[in-house]
Write a protein that holds these residues in place. Structure first.
Motif, PDB file in Angstrom:
ATOM      1  N   ASP A  74      -4.375   6.718 -12.457  1.00 14.31           N
ATOM      2  CA  ASP A  74      -3.660   6.629 -11.464  1.00 14.31           C
ATOM      3  C   ASP A  74      -3.875   5.192 -10.852  1.00 14.31           C
ATOM      4  N   VAL A  75      -5.054   4.550 -10.654  1.00  9.39           N
ATOM      5  CA  VAL A  75      -5.404   3.358 -10.116  1.00  9.39           C
ATOM      6  C   VAL A  75      -4.518   2.273 -10.649  1.00  9.39           C
ATOM      7  N   ARG A  76      -4.700   2.381 -12.077  1.00  9.91           N
ATOM      8  CA  ARG A  76      -4.087   1.338 -12.692  1.00  9.91           C
ATOM      9  C   ARG A  76      -2.422   1.264 -12.570  1.00  9.91           C
ATOM     10  N   LEU A  77      -2.005   2.556 -12.763  1.00 11.94           N
ATOM     11  CA  LEU A  77      -0.600   2.811 -12.346  1.00 11.94           C
ATOM     12  C   LEU A  77      -0.219   2.223 -11.151  1.00 11.94           C
ATOM     13  N   ALA A  78      -1.008   2.376  -9.789  1.00  7.40           N
ATOM     14  CA  ALA A  78      -0.755   2.161  -8.447  1.00  7.40           C
ATOM     15  C   ALA A  78      -0.945   0.767  -8.174  1.00  7.40           C
ATOM     16  N   VAL A  79      -1.666  -0.018  -8.943  1.00  3.83           N
ATOM     17  CA  VAL A  79      -1.923  -1.373  -8.716  1.00  3.83           C
ATOM     18  C   VAL A  79      -0.813  -2.088  -9.822  1.00  3.83           C
ATOM     19  N   GLU A  80      -0.460  -1.624 -10.617  1.00  2.00           N
ATOM     20  CA  GLU A  80       0.744  -2.268 -11.160  1.00  2.00           C
ATOM     21  C   GLU A  80       1.830  -2.137 -10.353  1.00  2.00           C
ATOM     22  N   SER A  81       2.222  -1.071  -9.522  1.00  2.75           N
ATOM     23  CA  SER A  81       3.455  -1.022  -8.827  1.00  2.75           C
ATOM     24  C   SER A  81       3.107  -1.818  -7.546  1.00  2.75           C
ATOM     25  N   GLY A  82       1.773  -1.768  -7.064  1.00  2.00           N
ATOM     26  CA  GLY A  82       1.610  -2.812  -6.016  1.00  2.00           C
ATOM     27  C   GLY A  82       1.837  -4.376  -6.117  1.00  2.00           C
ATOM     28  N   VAL A  83       1.320  -4.774  -7.507  1.00  2.00           N
ATOM     29  CA  VAL A  83       1.602  -6.123  -7.657  1.00  2.00           C
ATOM     30  C   VAL A  83       3.097  -6.356  -7.780  1.00  2.00           C
ATOM     31  N   GLN A  84       3.632  -5.473  -8.308  1.00  2.00           N
ATOM     32  CA  GLN A  84       5.178  -5.686  -8.522  1.00  2.00           C
ATOM     33  C   GLN A  84       5.862  -5.726  -7.064  1.00  2.00           C
ATOM     34  N   THR A  85       5.400  -5.099  -6.188  1.00  2.00           N
ATOM     35  CA  THR A  85       5.982  -4.809  -4.865  1.00  2.00           C
ATOM     36  C   THR A  85       5.483  -6.101  -3.981  1.00  2.00           C
ATOM     37  N   ALA A  86       4.338  -6.505  -4.199  1.00  2.11           N
ATOM     38  CA  ALA A  86       4.014  -7.811  -3.465  1.00  2.11           C
ATOM     39  C   ALA A  86       4.748  -9.174  -4.065  1.00  2.11           C
ATOM     40  N   GLU A  87       4.980  -9.133  -5.333  1.00  2.00           N
ATOM     41  CA  GLU A  87       5.780 -10.007  -6.082  1.00  2.00           C
ATOM     42  C   GLU A  87       7.096 -10.333  -5.392  1.00  2.00           C
ATOM     43  N   GLN A  88       7.635  -8.953  -5.224  1.00  2.00           N
ATOM     44  CA  GLN A  88       9.117  -8.960  -4.446  1.00  2.00           C
ATOM     45  C   GLN A  88       9.042  -9.776  -3.295  1.00  2.00           C
ATOM     46  N   PHE A  89       7.992  -9.471  -2.491  1.00  2.00           N
ATOM     47  CA  PHE A  89       8.076  -9.939  -1.061  1.00  2.00           C
ATOM     48  C   PHE A  89       7.476 -11.507  -1.442  1.00  2.00           C
ATOM     49  N   GLY A  90       7.186 -11.912  -2.537  1.00  2.00           N
ATOM     50  CA  GLY A  90       6.621 -13.292  -2.559  1.00  2.00           C
ATOM     51  C   GLY A  90       5.544 -13.723  -1.973  1.00  2.00           C
ATOM     52  N   GLN A  91       4.509 -12.523  -1.708  1.00  2.00           N
ATOM     53  CA  GLN A  91       3.231 -12.535  -1.010  1.00  2.00           C
ATOM     54  C   GLN A  91       1.978 -12.280  -1.759  1.00  2.00           C
ATOM     55  N   ALA A 143       0.867  -1.243  -0.152  1.00  2.00           N
ATOM     56  CA  ALA A 143      -0.109   0.045   0.195  1.00  2.00           C
ATOM     57  C   ALA A 143       0.822   1.261   0.085  1.00  2.00           C
ATOM     58  N   ASP A 144       1.924   1.086   0.736  1.00  2.00           N
ATOM     59  CA  ASP A 144       2.934   2.289   0.707  1.00  2.00           C
ATOM     60  C   ASP A 144       3.278   2.460  -0.638  1.00  2.00           C
ATOM     61  N   MET A 145       3.923   1.700  -1.451  1.00  2.92           N
ATOM     62  CA  MET A 145       4.204   1.728  -2.711  1.00  2.92           C
ATOM     63  C   MET A 145       3.191   2.387  -3.502  1.00  2.92           C
ATOM     64  N   MET A 146       1.920   1.649  -3.580  1.00  2.00           N
ATOM     65  CA  MET A 146       0.839   2.445  -4.539  1.00  2.00           C
ATOM     66  C   MET A 146       0.427   3.626  -4.035  1.00  2.00           C
ATOM     67  N   LEU A 147       0.688   4.243  -2.568  1.00  2.00           N
ATOM     68  CA  LEU A 147       0.430   5.556  -2.473  1.00  2.00           C
ATOM     69  C   LEU A 147       1.607   6.427  -3.166  1.00  2.00           C
ATOM     70  N   LYS A 148       2.800   6.265  -3.102  1.00  2.00           N
ATOM     71  CA  LYS A 148       3.600   6.992  -3.636  1.00  2.00           C
ATOM     72  C   LYS A 148       4.044   6.799  -5.089  1.00  2.00           C
ATOM     73  N   SER A 149       3.403   5.888  -5.767  1.00  2.00           N
ATOM     74  CA  SER A 149       3.554   5.778  -7.274  1.00  2.00           C
ATOM     75  C   SER A 149       2.739   6.409  -8.269  1.00  2.00           C
ATOM     76  N   ALA A 150       1.392   6.948  -7.444  1.00  2.00           N
ATOM     77  CA  ALA A 150       0.285   7.631  -8.186  1.00  2.00           C
ATOM     78  C   ALA A 150      -0.450   8.432  -7.333  1.00  2.00           C
TER      79      ALA A 150
END
Length: 262
Positions: A73-90, A41-48
């Motif tokens: 903005d929402v599409r960009l935020a979700v894309e960033s959120g997905v990438q972050t969650a994948e990095q966490f493996g979650q 969520a932090d990455m989503m807020l800061k990316s869009a």
């Protein structure tokens, strides 16, 4: 034939809330860890340019971050959120809903009015401090991690969160350096006692993040109105009466003195 959702849309637009639903979107990203969803969520807020509505926890460790904003903005935020969650493996799943029907928002906990309600009335003494999260599987491991973190650095235990499947998350606040040191100490203690599941450090949380994280009642303060003396006008009036002559009687006295001199 007009559908029920169309009637709902018409009634809301007639009430002057047309801007609430037009050209906006909802974004959802789901993970299997509370620290992971906070970091996502932090990455989503800061990316869009989106607003964090909140989190939905459905048990079994599943957590979903819900954001609201313009469609792009929402599409960009979700894309960033997905990438972050994948990095966490979650990462579990994600979704973007452009122009959601009002009925969807009324029933599900995804309306932007939740954010407005959270902003009213109270504030926290821990606001704008760094956030540290340590998630364990098992309550004793989390309590031990909390004790270790509080003793290792100058931090405050803000709250804890349970998301099912035995997962518990301790949330601490403090300066970035102190939170980093405390989280490291909590990790080692959690691994010694039980099972460490995830950790996260948020150095500079945004306002939306502040308003959606759980916080113990001991850190919440009510805004106090400015209090002035009730009888301030009476006190001023008394001082004027004691220190100054009565101007209404002054001309009469002057005239009497002039006639006497003549």
């Amino acid at each position: 034939m007009e559908t029920s959702n169309q009637r709902s849309m018409s009634s809301i637009q007639g009430a002057g809330n047309h801007e609430t639903f037009e050209d906006t979107a909802l974004g959802l990203v789901s993970t299997q860890s509370f620290p992971a969803i906070v970091g996502t969520a932090d990455m989503m807020l800061k990316s869009a340019g989106v607003h964090l509505v909140g989190y939905e926890k459905i048990g079994g460790g599943h957590c979903t971050a819900i954001v609201r904003g313009g469609i792009a903005d929402v599409r960009l935020a979700v894309e960033s959120g997905v990438q972050t969650a994948e990095q966490f493996g979650q990462l579990v799943s994600s979704l973007v809903i452009p122009r959601p029907y009002p009925n969807l928002e009324v029933v599900l906990p995804i309306t932007n009015r939740l954010t407005q309600l959270m902003r009213e009335g109270n504030y926290s003494r821990l606001s704008h401090q760094a956030i540290g999260l340590v998630e364990t599987r098992g309550f004793p491991a989390m309590v031990g991690a909390c004790d270790a973190m509080l003793k290792a650095a100058d931090v405050h235990l803000a709250a804890y969160e349970k998301i099912g499947a035995g997962l518990c998350t301790a949330i601490i606040r403090g300066s970035v350096a102190n939170v980093a040191v405390a989280v490291e100490a909590g990790m080692y203690e959690a691994e010694r006692i039980g099972e460490l599941n995830a950790v996260m450090v948020i150095p500079r949380p945004l306002d939306d993040m502040e308003q959606t994280l759980p916080l113990a009642s001991c850190w919440i303060e009510e805004r106090q109105p400015l209090k002035l003396p009730i009888n301030i006008k009476e006190q001023v009036g008394e001082r004027e009466m004691v220190g100054l002559p009565d101007l209404a009687q002054l001309p009469a006295k002057i005239q009497e003195e002039l006639w006497n001199d003549e």
